[in-house]
Design a protein around this motif. Structure first.
Motif, PDB file in Angstrom:
ATOM      1  N   GLN A   1     -55.743  23.387   0.886  1.00 25.49           N
ATOM      2  CA  GLN A   1     -55.856  23.614   2.322  1.00 25.49           C
ATOM      3  C   GLN A   1     -55.160  24.912   2.706  1.00 25.49           C
ATOM      4  OE1 GLN A   1     -54.327  20.068   4.260  1.00 25.49           O
ATOM      5  NE2 GLN A   1     -56.388  19.196   4.381  1.00 25.49           N
ATOM      6  N   ALA A   2     -55.592  25.478   3.809  1.00 21.37           N
ATOM      7  CA  ALA A   2     -54.953  26.680   4.323  1.00 21.37           C
ATOM      8  C   ALA A   2     -53.460  26.433   4.510  1.00 21.37           C
ATOM      9  CB  ALA A   2     -55.592  27.100   5.641  1.00 21.37           C
ATOM     10  N   GLY A   3     -52.672  27.420   4.098  1.00 25.28           N
ATOM     11  CA  GLY A   3     -51.225  27.300   4.144  1.00 25.28           C
ATOM     12  C   GLY A   3     -50.608  26.773   2.866  1.00 25.28           C
ATOM     13  N   GLY A   4     -51.450  26.299   1.966  1.00 22.62           N
ATOM     14  CA  GLY A   4     -50.966  25.748   0.717  1.00 22.62           C
ATOM     15  C   GLY A   4     -50.710  26.812  -0.340  1.00 22.62           C
ATOM     16  N   SER A   5     -50.384  26.339  -1.545  1.00 23.67           N
ATOM     17  CA  SER A   5     -50.030  27.231  -2.648  1.00 23.67           C
ATOM     18  C   SER A   5     -50.765  26.843  -3.920  1.00 23.67           C
ATOM     19  CB  SER A   5     -48.522  27.178  -2.913  1.00 23.67           C
ATOM     20  OG  SER A   5     -47.779  27.597  -1.792  1.00 23.67           O
TER      21      SER A   5
ATOM     22  N   PHE B   1     -48.396  36.697  -2.136  1.00 24.52           N
ATOM     23  CA  PHE B   1     -48.646  36.521  -3.570  1.00 24.52           C
ATOM     24  C   PHE B   1     -47.566  37.230  -4.382  1.00 24.52           C
ATOM     25  CE2 PHE B   1     -53.599  36.030  -3.406  1.00 24.52           C
ATOM     26  CZ  PHE B   1     -53.450  35.048  -2.432  1.00 24.52           C
ATOM     27  N   THR B   2     -47.255  36.646  -5.538  1.00 23.64           N
ATOM     28  CA  THR B   2     -46.286  37.265  -6.452  1.00 23.64           C
ATOM     29  C   THR B   2     -46.846  37.234  -7.860  1.00 23.64           C
ATOM     30  OG1 THR B   2     -44.415  36.537  -5.093  1.00 23.64           O
ATOM     31  CG2 THR B   2     -43.944  37.220  -7.356  1.00 23.64           C
TER      32      THR B   2
ATOM     33  N   SER C   1     -49.042  30.550   1.161  1.00 22.21           N
ATOM     34  CA  SER C   1     -49.639  30.777   2.489  1.00 22.21           C
ATOM     35  C   SER C   1     -51.101  31.165   2.366  1.00 22.21           C
ATOM     36  CB  SER C   1     -48.858  31.866   3.230  1.00 22.21           C
ATOM     37  OG  SER C   1     -47.493  31.509   3.366  1.00 22.21           O
ATOM     38  N   LEU C   2     -51.827  30.410   1.576  1.00 18.39           N
ATOM     39  CA  LEU C   2     -53.221  30.741   1.318  1.00 18.39           C
ATOM     40  C   LEU C   2     -54.067  30.640   2.577  1.00 18.39           C
ATOM     41  CD1 LEU C   2     -53.518  29.094  -2.162  1.00 18.39           C
ATOM     42  CD2 LEU C   2     -54.161  31.448  -1.653  1.00 18.39           C
ATOM     43  N   LYS C   3     -55.044  31.523   2.660  1.00 17.23           N
ATOM     44  CA  LYS C   3     -55.950  31.596   3.801  1.00 17.23           C
ATOM     45  C   LYS C   3     -57.386  31.382   3.319  1.00 17.23           C
ATOM     46  CE  LYS C   3     -53.064  35.228   5.849  1.00 17.23           C
ATOM     47  NZ  LYS C   3     -53.056  36.629   6.368  1.00 17.23           N
ATOM     48  N   PRO C   4     -58.276  30.931   4.202  1.00 18.10           N
ATOM     49  CA  PRO C   4     -59.682  30.765   3.786  1.00 18.10           C
ATOM     50  C   PRO C   4     -60.281  32.045   3.198  1.00 18.10           C
ATOM     51  CG  PRO C   4     -59.313  29.646   5.854  1.00 18.10           C
ATOM     52  CD  PRO C   4     -58.042  30.402   5.548  1.00 18.10           C
TER      53      PRO C   4
END
Length: 115
Positions: free
Chosen positions: A13-17, A67-68, A84-87
């Motif tokens: 989901q958005a916001g996940g890692s 991202f790292t 903090s993944l985004k669509p």
């Protein structure tokens, strides 16, 4: 030849890692730059991040701060920690390594971020 095996993709989901890994094997002598690229449907393959053997990193502006990239030279492995993944991060992610001027690519791992 150098073979690359990627892992760690999936649906989040958005916001996940997610954390991607890419292990290199085969005729390895000295891996130079290692990196991650991504390609969304209908778009070109774009740089996400790279890291030199000495640890110098470079990131696309769109992923800076989220991202790292890191590597373990003893294990011939490169990682990509994605927070903090985004669509719009949805894409197939490809590992890339360079050895003596030759580029090698992984088969790709799918990352899908739902809104």
């Amino acid at each position: 030849q150098v073979q690359l095996v990627e892992s760690g993709g999936g649906l989040v989901q958005a916001g996940g890692s997610l954390r991607l890994s890419c292990a290199a094997s085969g005729s390895i002598f000295r891996l130079d730059v290692m990196g991650w690229y991504r390609q969304a449907p209908g778009r070109q393959r774009d740089l996400v991040a790279t890291i030199t053997r000495g640890g110098t990193t470079n990131y696309a502006d769109s992923v800076k701060g989220r991202f790292t990239i890191s590597r373990d030279n003893a294990k011939n492995t490169v990682y990509l920690q994605m927070n903090s993944l985004k669509p719009e991060d949805t894409a197939t992610y490809y590992c890339n390594v360079n050895q003596w001027g030759t580029d090698y690519w992984g088969q790709g791992t799918q990352v899908t971020v739902s809104s």
